[in-house]
Write a protein that holds these residues in place. Structure first.
Motif, PDB file in Angstrom:
ATOM      1  N   UNK A  92       3.416 -33.637 -58.082  1.00  6.94           N
ATOM      2  CA  UNK A  92       3.591 -34.765 -58.989  1.00  6.94           C
ATOM      3  C   UNK A  92       3.975 -34.285 -60.380  1.00  6.94           C
ATOM      4  N   UNK A  93       3.328 -33.245 -60.856  1.00  7.18           N
ATOM      5  CA  UNK A  93       3.668 -32.699 -62.177  1.00  7.18           C
ATOM      6  C   UNK A  93       5.099 -32.167 -62.196  1.00  7.18           C
ATOM      7  N   UNK A  94       5.496 -31.447 -61.153  1.00  2.44           N
ATOM      8  CA  UNK A  94       6.856 -30.905 -61.094  1.00  2.44           C
ATOM      9  C   UNK A  94       7.891 -32.018 -61.023  1.00  2.44           C
ATOM     10  N   UNK A  95       7.614 -33.049 -60.212  1.00  2.00           N
ATOM     11  CA  UNK A  95       8.544 -34.168 -60.097  1.00  2.00           C
ATOM     12  C   UNK A  95       8.659 -34.903 -61.429  1.00  2.00           C
ATOM     13  N   UNK A  96       7.532 -35.181 -62.079  1.00  2.00           N
ATOM     14  CA  UNK A  96       7.553 -35.885 -63.364  1.00  2.00           C
ATOM     15  C   UNK A  96       8.342 -35.104 -64.404  1.00  2.00           C
ATOM     16  N   UNK A  97       8.132 -33.801 -64.454  1.00  2.00           N
ATOM     17  CA  UNK A  97       8.846 -32.955 -65.418  1.00  2.00           C
ATOM     18  C   UNK A  97      10.339 -32.935 -65.120  1.00  2.00           C
ATOM     19  N   UNK A  98      10.690 -32.773 -63.858  1.00  2.00           N
ATOM     20  CA  UNK A  98      12.099 -32.739 -63.478  1.00  2.00           C
ATOM     21  C   UNK A  98      12.814 -34.041 -63.790  1.00  2.00           C
ATOM     22  N   UNK A  99      12.186 -35.154 -63.453  1.00  2.00           N
ATOM     23  CA  UNK A  99      12.807 -36.451 -63.740  1.00  2.00           C
ATOM     24  C   UNK A  99      12.901 -36.692 -65.239  1.00  2.00           C
ATOM     25  N   UNK A 100      11.863 -36.292 -65.976  1.00  2.00           N
ATOM     26  CA  UNK A 100      11.852 -36.499 -67.420  1.00  2.00           C
ATOM     27  C   UNK A 100      13.030 -35.799 -68.094  1.00  2.00           C
ATOM     28  N   UNK A 101      13.410 -34.631 -67.601  1.00  7.20           N
ATOM     29  CA  UNK A 101      14.549 -33.927 -68.203  1.00  7.20           C
ATOM     30  C   UNK A 101      15.854 -34.702 -68.020  1.00  7.20           C
TER      31      UNK A 101
END
Length: 126
Positions: A92-101
């Motif tokens: 979830x953290x990796x997905x949130x960070x990736x989408x945020x970029x």
């Protein structure tokens, strides 16, 4: 990133949760939304008894193709335990960070069981 209107309509949760609670294998639903919470697309990914593989690259690609402002994720735990695993938290953290970029918000991640739903946002995990 421009703010999205809050809250998402209840139909959003019902749409993503449909069919997950009683599945005997892990199943995920990914919803892609515009800034007004209109559902642009819904994808389901089937896994196996104890996991489902959701490539972050594919979710990000789909979000861009659909022109999504937000993504919501739901998956089930067939064992009935509504608590997120360490793998769930890391993903979830990796997905949130990736989408945020990309300027896209991961608005929610739910874990669905036959008797409960855990919201990452409500638990302060997102």
């Amino acid at each position: 990133m421009p703010p999205l209107p809050r809250p998402a309509p209840p139909i959003t949760a019902a749409t993503l949760h449909r069919g997950l609670a009683d599945a005997r294998f892990e199943l995920a639903a990914i919803g892609y939304f515009d800034p007004q919470w209109s559902l642009l697309a819904l994808r389901h990914v089937a896994g196996h008894a104890d996991g489902v593989h959701l490539p972050i690259r594919r979710i990000a690609r789909d979000a861009l193709l659909f022109g999504a402002a937000a993504v919501m994720l739901a998956h089930n735990h067939p064992d009935g335990d509504p608590r997120p695993s360490m793998a769930d938290l890391r993903y979830t953290r990796r997905l949130a960070t990736g989408l945020d970029t990309l300027g896209i918000r991961l608005a929610e991640h739910w874990i669905v069981t036959p008797t409960s739903v855990t919201s990452f946002r409500d638990e302060g995990l997102l």
